[in-house]
Design a protein around this motif. Structure first.
Motif, short mmCIF file in Angstrom:
data_model
loop_
_atom_site.label_atom_id
_atom_site.label_comp_id
_atom_site.label_asym_id
_atom_site.label_seq_id
_atom_site.Cartn_x
_atom_site.Cartn_y
_atom_site.Cartn_z
N GLN A 56 9.37 5.91 4.94
CA GLN A 56 8.94 5.63 6.31
C GLN A 56 8.41 6.89 7.00
O GLN A 56 7.46 6.83 7.78
CB GLN A 56 10.10 5.02 7.10
N ALA A 57 9.02 8.04 6.68
CA ALA A 57 8.51 9.30 7.23
C ALA A 57 7.12 9.62 6.67
O ALA A 57 6.33 10.33 7.30
CB ALA A 57 9.48 10.44 6.90
N LEU A 58 6.81 9.06 5.50
CA LEU A 58 5.48 9.23 4.90
C LEU A 58 4.47 8.24 5.46
O LEU A 58 3.31 8.22 5.04
CB LEU A 58 5.57 9.07 3.38
N GLY A 59 4.91 7.40 6.38
CA GLY A 59 4.00 6.48 7.06
C GLY A 59 3.98 5.07 6.51
O GLY A 59 3.22 4.23 6.99
N TRP A 60 4.83 4.78 5.50
CA TRP A 60 4.88 3.44 4.94
C TRP A 60 5.85 2.57 5.73
O TRP A 60 6.83 3.07 6.27
CB TRP A 60 5.31 3.48 3.48
N GLN A 61 5.59 1.27 5.75
CA GLN A 61 6.43 0.35 6.50
C GLN A 61 7.15 -0.59 5.55
O GLN A 61 6.53 -1.36 4.81
CB GLN A 61 5.58 -0.47 7.49
N THR A 213 4.38 19.96 2.79
CA THR A 213 2.95 19.65 2.98
C THR A 213 2.35 19.08 1.72
O THR A 213 1.58 18.10 1.75
CB THR A 213 2.19 20.91 3.43
N ASP A 214 2.69 19.67 0.56
CA ASP A 214 2.18 19.16 -0.71
C ASP A 214 2.70 17.75 -0.98
O ASP A 214 1.94 16.87 -1.43
CB ASP A 214 2.59 20.08 -1.86
N ILE A 215 3.98 17.52 -0.72
CA ILE A 215 4.56 16.19 -0.93
C ILE A 215 3.86 15.17 -0.03
O ILE A 215 3.49 14.08 -0.48
CB ILE A 215 6.08 16.21 -0.66
N PHE A 216 3.66 15.55 1.22
CA PHE A 216 3.01 14.66 2.18
C PHE A 216 1.58 14.33 1.73
O PHE A 216 1.16 13.16 1.72
CB PHE A 216 2.99 15.31 3.56
N ASP A 217 0.84 15.33 1.32
CA ASP A 217 -0.56 15.12 0.93
C ASP A 217 -0.68 14.27 -0.32
O ASP A 217 -1.70 13.60 -0.54
CB ASP A 217 -1.26 16.46 0.71
N LEU A 218 0.36 14.26 -1.15
CA LEU A 218 0.33 13.46 -2.37
C LEU A 218 0.79 12.03 -2.16
O LEU A 218 0.31 11.11 -2.83
CB LEU A 218 1.21 14.11 -3.44
N LEU A 219 1.72 11.81 -1.22
CA LEU A 219 2.38 10.51 -1.12
C LEU A 219 2.21 9.79 0.20
O LEU A 219 2.56 8.60 0.29
CB LEU A 219 3.89 10.68 -1.37
N ALA A 220 1.69 10.44 1.22
CA ALA A 220 1.63 9.83 2.55
C ALA A 220 0.70 8.62 2.56
O ALA A 220 -0.31 8.57 1.86
CB ALA A 220 1.18 10.84 3.58
N ARG A 221 1.06 7.67 3.38
CA ARG A 221 0.23 6.46 3.56
C ARG A 221 -1.20 6.83 3.93
O ARG A 221 -2.15 6.28 3.38
CB ARG A 221 0.87 5.60 4.66
N GLN A 222 -1.36 7.75 4.86
CA GLN A 222 -2.70 8.08 5.33
C GLN A 222 -3.50 8.84 4.29
O GLN A 222 -4.73 8.87 4.34
CB GLN A 222 -2.62 8.90 6.62
N ALA A 223 -2.82 9.44 3.30
CA ALA A 223 -3.53 10.16 2.24
C ALA A 223 -3.95 9.23 1.12
O ALA A 223 -5.04 9.36 0.55
CB ALA A 223 -2.65 11.29 1.69
#
Length: 476
Positions: A56-61, A213-223
């Motif tokens: 959810q912190a990565l933007g997924w619902q 930042t690397d984790i976010f850029d690899l797994l985030a919904r918006q990425a």
């Protein structure tokens, strides 16, 4: 969405999650109940206290209606259950698969003492190659448990590819205390070339915050699968497409159908149209652009149709110019046959369309649609292609026994049938046989069930040239 703020928010969330996890399962943490047996932290605990919050912190619902499913099933030789599956909002195809292990499960290690100095990425890549070649579990370069983990991921990637012809964008294998991210799963697990350790990114708990930042850029919904607003203003277009991203542009028309008048009297339809531009990106995403302008009402008087069409055409040309300016590209609007169709993958129990979907209904608003009009700025023509035609009127149809059973329609109707143009107008078709044939193929049936096909720009889409030659109700 602002990337810098999103990355900072995720870093803060990871910091809190790690602290909470240590309080929940670390030394000195409270037991769930008196007499709880000692042992490893179970997978469901990892998911409940760490992974649910992280995705959810990565933007997924999560949950019904969300874009991240839990315990998702896929049919292969047997039914496979995937712990988490993130899907694209546009296509509903899987883009992220997460396989969860219990918090205390150890990180990858070599089964062969001769490989204990190998870097984790190299070791995992070697184990994947061993699996691709059908190697036995007991001869794997990694421990038996890790061989099983990688076999499981291989099944996910292969099954999704076989079922959808689709490449999963990312796979995350994690216990919470460690993460292994496969940045190119199809290439890694199914490619003919050897798995590349450069496509395998791994992190340990102690490095999560520094690597957030690397984790976010690899797994985030918006990425992975950014949410695109259903409608964009021209000034927003540059945030969702660059010049190199654009494949084609199309004219479109947003249509709102309104019911006017007192409920105590017979109510009438009012139709507002808004010029639109539909941008097709090279990745297949469709961007719908509307100008910030009032809708143009469709005139019921045929004499005013020419003025209406000119007004819409001017608005469409101005909007197209604004899109060209934002994208720094000039493209002529493409024809109907170039359009891939609006996506249909977000509906249950629906057969795959046999032809591209050209009219998209608004998901949450009745009586509103986006029409693909291709190279045309409107779905209507000024006059029918074939003229004269006696079947614009009830009397003309009556002379050949093809009159509508409710009689001549002299006033606009909202139902039974839904009619905007009325008897003897050039955009009206009173022929009963034509109405029967149009039922399953007319794209604007929902707007006006008795629009003359020859006065509609969808004519060549709804009817093949051979079929048009046999339309006995046209031009007689």
């Amino acid at each position: 969405m602002n990337d810098l703020k999103s990355r900072n928010d995720f870093k803060g969330a990871i910091q809190l999650l790690l602290a909470r996890m240590k309080r929940s399962v670390g030394p000195g943490s409270l037991v769930a109940y008196a007499g709880e047996p000692k042992g490893d932290v179970q997978e469901h605990t990892t998911r409940r206290f760490f992974l649910d919050q992280m995705v959810q912190a990565l933007g997924w619902q999560l949950g019904p209606g969300g874009d991240m499913s839990e315990e998702a099933r896929i049919k292969a030789e047997t039914t496979i259950f995937m712990d988490y599956v993130g899907v694209s909002d546009m296509s509903r195809l899987p883009v992220l698969v997460i396989e969860a292990k219990a918090w205390d499960k150890p990180f990858v290690s070599a089964a062969d003492p001769g490989r204990v100095r190998d870097l984790p990425g190299d070791l995992i890549a070697a184990a994947i190659e061993h699996i691709k070649k059908g190697g036995a579990r007991e001869r794997s370069p990694v421990t038996g448990a890790w061989h099983d983990y990688l076999v499981q991921v291989h099944k996910y990637v292969k099954s999704l590819k076989d079922q959808h012809g689709h490449d999963v964008v990312r796979v995350l294998l994690t216990s919470g205390q460690w993460m292994v991210i496969f940045a190119a799963p199809t290439r890694t697990f199914l490619g003919e070339e050897d798995a590349d350790a450069g496509d395998i990114i791994y992190f340990r708990e102690s490095g999560y915050i520094a690597a957030s930042t690397d984790i976010f850029d690899l797994l985030a919904r918006q990425a992975i699968a950014p949410i695109v607003p259903s409608t964009l203003r021209p000034s927003q277009l540059g945030s969702y497409a660059r010049q190199s991203d654009v494949s084609r542009l199309f004219h479109g028309l947003h249509v709102r159908y309104e019911i006017t008048g007192s409920s105590r009297r017979e109510q009438r339809p009012r139709i507002l149209v808004y010029p639109a531009v539909i941008v097709q990106r090279r990745d297949g995403v469709l961007l719908q652009v509307l100008a910030d302008a009032e809708g143009v009402p469709l005139p019921s008087n045929h004499e005013d149709v020419e003025r209406h069409l000119l007004e819409v055409e001017r608005g469409a040309a101005a909007l197209l110019g604004l899109c060209h300016l934002q994208l720094n590209v000039t493209l002529a609007p493409s024809a109907f046959e170039e359009f891939p169709g609006f996506p249909s993958g977000n509906r249950r129990a629906q057969d795959a369309p046999v032809s591209p979907i050209l009219v998209e209904d608004e998901a949450e608003t009745p009586n509103e649609w986006m029409l693909l009009t291709g190279e045309f700025s409107h779905y209507l023509r000024q006059t029918p292609r074939l003229s004269p035609c006696s079947y614009h009127s009830f009397k003309g149809c009556q002379s050949v026994g093809q009159q509508h059973p409710i009689g001549a329609i002299n006033t606009r109707k909202i139902d039974s049938p839904r009619v905007f143009f009325t008897d003897d107008q050039l955009h009206h078709c009173a022929h009963l046989g034509m109405s029967d044939q149009k039922l399953k193929r007319c794209w604007i049936w929902v707007i006006d069930q008795m629009t003359c096909c020859q006065a509609c720009n969808y004519l060549d889409v709804c009817w093949t040239p051979a079929e048009q030659a046999k339309l006995l109700a046209c031009g007689r």
